[in-house]
Enzyme design. Structure first.
Site, PDB file in Angstrom:
ATOM      1  N   LYS A 161       0.860  -1.187   0.000  1.00 24.78           N
ATOM      2  CA  LYS A 161       0.000   0.000   0.000  1.00 24.78           C
ATOM      3  C   LYS A 161       0.891   1.230   0.000  1.00 24.78           C
ATOM      4  CE  LYS A 161      -3.562   2.509   2.460  1.00 24.78           C
ATOM      5  NZ  LYS A 161      -4.609   2.475   3.484  1.00 24.78           N
TER       6      LYS A 161
ATOM      7  N   ARG B 161     -10.899   9.860   1.625  1.00 28.68           N
ATOM      8  CA  ARG B 161     -10.776  10.577   2.911  1.00 28.68           C
ATOM      9  C   ARG B 161     -11.894  11.609   3.044  1.00 28.68           C
ATOM     10  NH1 ARG B 161      -4.128  11.106   2.712  1.00 28.68           N
ATOM     11  NH2 ARG B 161      -3.731   8.859   2.822  1.00 28.68           N
TER      12      ARG B 161
ATOM     13  N   LYS C 156       1.395  10.158   5.550  1.00 25.88           N
ATOM     14  CA  LYS C 156       1.454   8.753   5.952  1.00 25.88           C
ATOM     15  C   LYS C 156       2.731   8.060   5.455  1.00 25.88           C
ATOM     16  CE  LYS C 156      -3.551   8.256   6.477  1.00 25.88           C
ATOM     17  NZ  LYS C 156      -4.706   7.336   6.370  1.00 25.88           N
TER      18      LYS C 156
ATOM     19  N   GLU D 173       7.389  -6.753   1.301  1.00 28.06           N
ATOM     20  CA  GLU D 173       6.177  -6.637   2.134  1.00 28.06           C
ATOM     21  C   GLU D 173       5.232  -7.813   1.892  1.00 28.06           C
ATOM     22  OE1 GLU D 173       5.345  -4.738   4.523  1.00 28.06           O
ATOM     23  OE2 GLU D 173       6.245  -2.751   4.332  1.00 28.06           O
TER      24      GLU D 173
ATOM     25  N   LYS E 145      -2.122  -1.544  -3.835  1.00 30.82           N
ATOM     26  CA  LYS E 145      -3.001  -0.375  -3.776  1.00 30.82           C
ATOM     27  C   LYS E 145      -2.180   0.896  -3.848  1.00 30.82           C
ATOM     28  CE  LYS E 145      -6.012   1.970  -0.568  1.00 30.82           C
ATOM     29  NZ  LYS E 145      -6.502   2.055   0.777  1.00 30.82           N
TER      30      LYS E 145
ATOM     31  N   SER F  47     -10.252   5.410  -4.832  1.00 32.64           N
ATOM     32  CA  SER F  47     -11.193   6.517  -5.001  1.00 32.64           C
ATOM     33  C   SER F  47     -10.725   7.560  -6.032  1.00 32.64           C
ATOM     34  CB  SER F  47     -11.433   7.188  -3.654  1.00 32.64           C
ATOM     35  OG  SER F  47     -10.222   7.645  -3.090  1.00 32.64           O
TER      36      SER F  47
ATOM     37  N   TYR G 198     -15.133   0.816  -7.003  1.00 31.82           N
ATOM     38  CA  TYR G 198     -16.404   1.540  -6.842  1.00 31.82           C
ATOM     39  C   TYR G 198     -17.251   1.438  -8.108  1.00 31.82           C
ATOM     40  CZ  TYR G 198     -13.640   3.312  -2.987  1.00 31.82           C
ATOM     41  OH  TYR G 198     -12.837   3.383  -1.882  1.00 31.82           O
TER      42      TYR G 198
HETATM   43  C1  PBG Z   1      -7.572   3.543   5.525  1.00 33.34           C
HETATM   44  C2  PBG Z   1      -7.834   3.348   4.070  1.00 33.34           C
HETATM   45  C3  PBG Z   1      -7.624   4.266   3.024  1.00 33.34           C
HETATM   46  C4  PBG Z   1      -8.160   3.672   1.879  1.00 33.34           C
HETATM   47  C5  PBG Z   1      -8.632   2.426   2.234  1.00 33.34           C
HETATM   48  N1  PBG Z   1      -8.414   2.214   3.590  1.00 33.34           N
HETATM   49  C6  PBG Z   1      -7.090   5.653   3.031  1.00 33.34           C
HETATM   50  C7  PBG Z   1      -5.735   5.909   3.526  1.00 33.34           C
HETATM   51  O1  PBG Z   1      -4.909   5.029   3.726  1.00 33.34           O
HETATM   52  O2  PBG Z   1      -5.465   7.090   3.754  1.00 33.34           O
HETATM   53  C8  PBG Z   1      -8.208   4.321   0.513  1.00 33.34           C
HETATM   54  C9  PBG Z   1      -9.224   3.773  -0.433  1.00 33.34           C
HETATM   55  C10 PBG Z   1      -9.516   4.636  -1.608  1.00 33.34           C
HETATM   56  O3  PBG Z   1      -8.896   5.686  -1.829  1.00 33.34           O
HETATM   57  O4  PBG Z   1     -10.420   4.261  -2.365  1.00 33.34           O
HETATM   58  N2  PBG Z   1      -6.450   2.981   6.062  1.00 33.34           N
END
Ligand code: PBG
Length: 330
Positions: free
Chosen positions: A197, A207, A219, A235, A250, A276, A315
């Site tokens: 990720k 968010r 992050k 990982e 991701k 998203s 989505y």
């Molecule tokens: C939370 C999480 C996130 C997403 C899924 N779980 C956001 C982040 O890590 O800030 C993002 C999913 C998306 O953007 O569709 N840990």
């Protein structure tokens, strides 16, 4: 002209192309991410994610039933936690009566066969919006966070989750969660690990949907550097060694190379999260009339399968399922 090979022979008609098609999109491969909020009989469209909604629990259950009839059998559940429930260490995340836990029970009571993947991370539950517990200097504390994540995962399993999905990127969390689940008698609950990720700007609309953006900092000390690919394999290997049943990359679209490498390097199912921001870009360009939404949607999702994804969190799942049901083929 005499040519030994004429590749165009295999492209002559839709039927011939169908015979030699290497990859197919199927609703069987989709996990539909869904947002749940408190309240009754209400749904709110996420402004930066047209046609994606935060549902109150009653409407969420109806929506899941409707989608199940379309063939969408798996969902990823994300709770929009009210501000007053948030604290510094995310204690609401393991409340047996928390929004996610209630949602799991309600969905399972309505459609027992729906496969529920739950998010394991603290960001929707912390006042600061980080995925972990922070110290006075803003440092994310790994091992303290993992202890809370284990409680969270166990409470989701107790509510009826089929798979818990740690999306937090703390070190060692998969092993700790596996052990926690087993000790609590949930050896049949699986783990989908967000293994690779990345610290991505593509999560912005998500968010917005949950009100979970970090209040300060970023992050980058826990999510991966977009510049790296070998680290993704590291990982993934760690997560598999610790007990991950499914590994995930991701975001997906800007990381197709990572999906392909992970697929080659492993023998577990590989998931891709069409996040998203990827969704928002397609929707926005389509609204402006600049692209053909349906075709771009199919082509994008197909590229993820071609790269090696066995499962796709998207989505777009409902739209694709509706189109496939009416016989639409891109
Ligand atoms: C939370 C999480 C996130 C997403 C899924 N779980 C956001 C982040 O890590 O800030 C993002 C999913 C998306 O953007 O569709 N840990």
């Amino acid at each position: 002209m005499q040519l030994t090979h004429r590749p165009r022979r295999l492209r002559r008609s839709p039927s011939i192309r169908g015979l030699v098609k290497e990859n197919h999109l199927s609703v069987d491969d989709f996990i539909y991410p869904m947002f749940v909020m408190e309240g009754e009989n209400n749904r709110v469209e996420v402004p930066s994610m047209p046609e994606a909604y935060r549902f109150t629990l009653d409407l969420l259950v109806k929506e899941v039933e409707e989608n199940y009839a379309l063939g969408i059998k798996a969902i990823a559940l994300f709770p929009a936690v009210p501000e007053e429930k948030k604290d510094l260490t995310g204690t609401e995340s393991f409340n047996p009566e928390g929004l996610a836990q209630r949602a799991i029970r309600a969905i399972k009571a309505a459609v027992a066969d729906v496969i529920i993947f739950t998010d394991v991370a603290l960001d929707p539950f912390t006042t600061h919006g980080h995925d972990g517990i922070i110290d006075d200097n803003g440092i994310i504390l790994n091992d303290e966070t993992v202890e809370v994540l284990v409680k969270m995962a166990v409470s989701q399993a107790a509510a009826g989750a089929d798979f818990v999905s740690p999306s937090d990127m703390m070190d060692g969390r998969i092993g700790a969660i596996r052990q926690g689940l087993d000790n609590a008698g949930f050896e049949n609950v699986g783990i989908l690990a967000y293994s690779a990720k990345y610290a991505s700007a593509y999560y912005g609309p998500f968010r917005d949907a949950l009100g979970s953006a970090p209040k300060s900092g970023d992050k980058k000390t826990y999510q991966m550097d977009p510049a790296n690919s070998r680290e993704a394999i590291k990982e993934v290997y760690l997560d598999i060694a610790e007990g991950a049943d499914i590994v995930m990359v991701k975001p997906a679209l800007a990381y197709l190379d990572i999906i392909a490498k992970v697929k080659d390097a492993t023998n577990v199912p590989v998931a891709a999260y069409n996040v998203s921001g990827e969704y928002a870009m397609v929707k926005a360009a389509a609204q402006l009339g600049w692209i053909d939404e349906k075709k771009v949607m199919f082509e994008t999702l197909l590229s993820m399968k071609r790269a090696g994804a066995d499962l796709i969190l998207t989505y777009h799942a409902k739209s694709v399922a509706q189109l496939l049901a009416t016989g639409y083929r891109p």
